[in-house]
Design a protein around this motif. Structure first.
Motif, short mmCIF file in Angstrom:
data_model
loop_
_atom_site.label_atom_id
_atom_site.label_comp_id
_atom_site.label_asym_id
_atom_site.label_seq_id
_atom_site.Cartn_x
_atom_site.Cartn_y
_atom_site.Cartn_z
N SER A 108 -46.38 16.91 73.05
CA SER A 108 -47.04 15.69 73.50
C SER A 108 -46.44 15.29 74.84
N PHE A 109 -47.09 14.33 75.50
CA PHE A 109 -46.61 13.88 76.80
C PHE A 109 -46.86 12.39 76.97
N VAL A 110 -46.14 11.81 77.92
CA VAL A 110 -46.31 10.41 78.29
C VAL A 110 -46.31 10.33 79.81
N HIS A 111 -46.95 9.31 80.33
CA HIS A 111 -46.87 9.01 81.76
C HIS A 111 -45.84 7.89 81.93
N ALA A 112 -44.75 8.20 82.63
CA ALA A 112 -43.68 7.22 82.81
C ALA A 112 -42.84 7.61 84.02
N HIS A 113 -42.25 6.61 84.67
CA HIS A 113 -41.34 6.85 85.80
C HIS A 113 -42.01 7.63 86.93
N GLY A 114 -43.31 7.44 87.09
CA GLY A 114 -44.03 8.12 88.15
C GLY A 114 -44.29 9.59 87.88
N MET A 115 -44.16 10.01 86.62
CA MET A 115 -44.34 11.42 86.26
C MET A 115 -45.16 11.53 84.99
N CYS A 116 -45.59 12.75 84.72
CA CYS A 116 -46.10 13.11 83.40
C CYS A 116 -44.99 13.91 82.71
N ILE A 117 -44.41 13.36 81.65
CA ILE A 117 -43.26 13.96 80.98
C ILE A 117 -43.74 14.53 79.65
N GLY A 118 -43.54 15.84 79.47
CA GLY A 118 -44.00 16.49 78.25
C GLY A 118 -42.88 17.22 77.53
N GLY A 119 -43.11 17.47 76.26
CA GLY A 119 -42.18 18.25 75.46
C GLY A 119 -42.90 19.39 74.77
N THR A 134 -38.88 35.58 71.09
CA THR A 134 -39.37 34.25 70.79
C THR A 134 -40.89 34.24 70.73
N PRO A 135 -41.49 33.72 69.65
CA PRO A 135 -42.95 33.65 69.58
C PRO A 135 -43.49 32.71 70.67
N PRO A 136 -44.77 32.84 71.01
CA PRO A 136 -45.36 31.93 72.00
C PRO A 136 -45.35 30.49 71.50
N PRO A 137 -45.23 29.52 72.41
CA PRO A 137 -45.36 28.12 72.02
C PRO A 137 -46.83 27.73 71.90
N ASP A 138 -47.10 26.44 71.80
CA ASP A 138 -48.47 25.95 71.72
C ASP A 138 -49.08 25.99 73.13
N LEU A 139 -49.80 27.04 73.41
CA LEU A 139 -50.34 27.24 74.76
C LEU A 139 -51.50 26.30 75.06
N ASP A 140 -52.21 25.85 74.03
CA ASP A 140 -53.27 24.87 74.24
C ASP A 140 -52.67 23.56 74.73
N PHE A 141 -51.58 23.13 74.10
CA PHE A 141 -50.91 21.92 74.58
C PHE A 141 -50.43 22.11 76.01
N LEU A 142 -49.80 23.25 76.30
CA LEU A 142 -49.27 23.49 77.63
C LEU A 142 -50.39 23.40 78.68
N ALA A 143 -51.55 23.93 78.38
CA ALA A 143 -52.68 23.86 79.32
C ALA A 143 -53.14 22.42 79.52
N ARG A 144 -53.21 21.64 78.43
CA ARG A 144 -53.61 20.23 78.55
C ARG A 144 -52.60 19.46 79.38
N PHE A 145 -51.32 19.71 79.13
CA PHE A 145 -50.27 19.02 79.87
C PHE A 145 -50.34 19.36 81.36
#
Length: 243
Positions: A108-119, A134-145
């Motif tokens: 997920s991500f938030v907009h704060a401190h003049g940035m888009c901060i995601g995890g 290491t298996p792939p992470p959630d690539l759909d989330f990464l693309a949205r972010f």
């Protein structure tokens, strides 16, 4: 504990503290460093606790890591993403973290401190917290972010995701841990990292001015002690002017 400073050109002025991989050890030294350095935000890309699945964060098994995270919120806003030792985190622990004021970024991500901060959440869970590859992470989330407007700050526990999945996106800055600086460092070389193998490229330091990898805050990966590789807190200075 070593303090490392990097300066990176960006469209904003901000100081970010990168701390990771406490693995439930005492944290007085890093808290003292954070109080002295006075960062604008604290970025925590995982593995502060040892098993956030089956043990309450505020009780014995995870208490030092949880206490450290709680104390950090009194210094600066804390943004925390999930590492392999926290994968599958219980709802109880999510609620306990929320009560401290920590922002938990779980794909997920938030907009704060003049940035888009995601995890970007670790694809591993505590039940299977190590893998040869290491298996792939959630690539759909990464693309949205990456498609969000603004300067992107990504907390990603696994630095090996950077060359495989992040480098070719528009994400400007990724902060990672996990590799513990290779645990042993000999003749300037990091020796081994999970998910990367021998002589890993992405076990510490700054790469492409877009990836910063912290060496972590815990002293051991049982039963292997660190060698030539002090624990580390990293302070990243984003600056508008050229660097």
């Amino acid at each position: 504990m070593k303090r490392t400073h990097y300066t990176i050109k960006a469209p904003l002025d901000l100081q970010i503290a990168l701390v990771s991989d406490l693995h439930n050890h005492p944290c007085e030294e890093v808290l003292a460093a954070l109080r002295e350095e006075k960062p604008d935000i604290i970025a925590v890309p995982g593995d502060m606790m040892e098993n956030a699945v089956g043990h309450p964060a505020d009780q014995t098994y995870n208490k030092p890591g949880f206490a450290c995270l709680s104390a950090m919120t009194e210094i600066a806003p804390v943004y925390y993403s999930i590492g392999n030792h926290e994968g599958g985190m219980s709802e109880e622990n999510r609620a306990l973290l929320a009560e401290t004021g920590i922002t938990l970024l779980d794909n997920s991500f938030v907009h704060a401190h003049g940035m888009c901060i995601g995890g970007l959440t670790s694809p591993l869970t505590y039940a299977k917290h190590h893998a040869e590859k290491t298996p792939p992470p959630d690539l759909d989330f990464l693309a949205r972010f990456a498609a969000e407007d603004g300067f992107h700050l990504l907390l990603c526990h696994h630095p090996e995701h950077y060359p495989a999945h992040i480098r070719d996106t528009s994400v400007e800055l990724t902060l990672s841990g996990h590799a513990h600086g290779g645990q042993w460092r000999v003749f300037g070389l990091d020796i081994y990292a999970p998910g990367q193998g021998l002589f890993p490229k992405y076990a510490s330091g700054i790469h492409d001015d877009r990836l910063v990898v912290g060496r972590g805050l815990s002293n051991t990966v049982s039963p292997i002690p660190r060698l030539g590789n002090p624990t580390e807190a990293v302070f990243i200075h984003l600056r508008r002017e050229s660097v």
